[in-house]
Design an enzyme around this catalytic site. Structure first.
Site, short mmCIF file in Angstrom:
data_model
loop_
_atom_site.label_atom_id
_atom_site.label_comp_id
_atom_site.label_asym_id
_atom_site.label_seq_id
_atom_site.Cartn_x
_atom_site.Cartn_y
_atom_site.Cartn_z
N TYR A 144 -15.52 16.66 1.31
CA TYR A 144 -15.47 16.37 -0.35
C TYR A 144 -16.85 15.93 -0.95
O TYR A 144 -16.90 14.81 -0.76
CB TYR A 144 -14.23 15.28 -0.29
N LYS A 174 -14.35 20.67 -1.05
CA LYS A 174 -13.96 20.16 -2.45
C LYS A 174 -15.20 19.80 -3.33
O LYS A 174 -15.78 18.94 -2.90
CB LYS A 174 -12.97 19.25 -2.32
N SER A 176 -16.87 18.56 -6.30
CA SER A 176 -16.61 17.97 -7.51
C SER A 176 -18.12 17.72 -8.29
O SER A 176 -18.59 16.55 -8.30
CB SER A 176 -15.68 16.74 -7.44
#
Length: 286
Positions: A144, A174, A176
């Site tokens: 992440y 992920k 972001s």
């Protein structure tokens, strides 16, 4: 060692809010209706639990376990993927949460970089990720990447280099962050069984153009049906992705999610109602 298996994560994945009571305690009773709302009203079939939207870093280890177990229980035979974020400042806490996620049948785990004592190199970060993944080798593992929150600006493409040899259960990222060049290089490097999930809702179209397999975001809790149509059409229109605090989800969905946990402050009720009204007007819903 049993290799990690599971359904590849694709499409929209709602980064779930954590329901709290007015007193700030975990409200497990809302999770069952929340699952049904996502599936029936938004067409969202996968969730990302205890992440940034869920205020995971403001919860205790025991609270995160309670939430993860309830999400997995209520999602069973309904949702396609429940990915549980298990990252913590402490390696031992991360391992404890990872072990628990495996025990309750999570479809995957994700780990954020520690952000107080930050890894100075890609190698140090990968060692941390590897130590967490090793306690549940049969559970798909996701890194992440969220540099705006962690302050860790190591390139994801560098993190992915050779990671499948170090973490056999690795199944994706992920991402972001706003650096679409880094994200695109991750897509180009990745084998077909990995999931490249984009996590900045307002840049989703750009990420799809770069080859994203899916997206994880807070707005998919209440804009899921609209964004699903957007993805299906791959239409680069004027849809403005609204990003608000937890109360907006409450106003649009009817779920009782309560206030955020300090140090976050609640959005004024009048503002949340106003934003929800405008959102419904834009989407043409009652």
């Amino acid at each position: 060692m049993t290799p990690a298996v599971g359904k590849k994560a694709t499409g929209l994945i709602a980064a779930t809010f954590t329901p709290l009571t007015p007193e700030g305690e975990i409200n497990l009773a809302e999770i069952g209706p929340y699952v049904d709302y996502l599936l029936e009203q938004q067409g969202v079939k996968s969730i990302f639990v205890n992440g940034t939207t869920g205020e995971g870093m403001s919860l205790t280890v025991e609270e995160r376990k309670m939430l993860a177990a309830e999400w997995c229980s209520k999602a069973k035979n309904k949702l396609e993927n429940v990915i549980v974020h298990v990252g913590c400042m402490s390696l031992k806490d991360s391992q404890e949460l990872a072990q628990h996620a495996g025990e309750i049948g999570a479809d995957g785990i994700a780990v954020i970089s520690p952000s107080f004592f930050k890894p100075a190199t890609v190698g140090a970060l990968k060692m941390f990720l590897q130590e967490v993944a090793a306690v549940v080798p049969a559970v798909p593992f996701y890194y992440y990447h969220i540099p705006a929150m962690t302050g860790v600006h190591l390139r994801s493409r560098d993190v992915l280099e050779g990671i499948d040899a170090e973490i056999p259960s690795f199944r994706g990222l992920k991402f972001s962050g706003s650096d679409l060049m880094d994200f695109g290089q991750c897509v180009s490097y990745s084998p077909s069984h990995w999931s490249l999930l984009y996590g900045m809702d307002e840049q989703l179209l750009g990420a799809l153009a770069m080859g994203a397999n899916g997206a994880v975001g807070s707005t998919y809790n209440y804009l899921g049906s609209s964004v699903n149509r957007l993805i299906s059409a791959f239409n680069k229109g004027d849809l403005t992705m609204a990003r608000t605090l937890q109360q907006l989800m409450s106003e649009v969905s009817g779920l009782v999610l309560g206030p955020p946990r300090l140090p976050l402050l609640p959005c004024p009720q009048s503002k949340a109602v106003s934003i929800a009204r405008k959102l419904k007007q834009v989407l043409g819903v009652q």
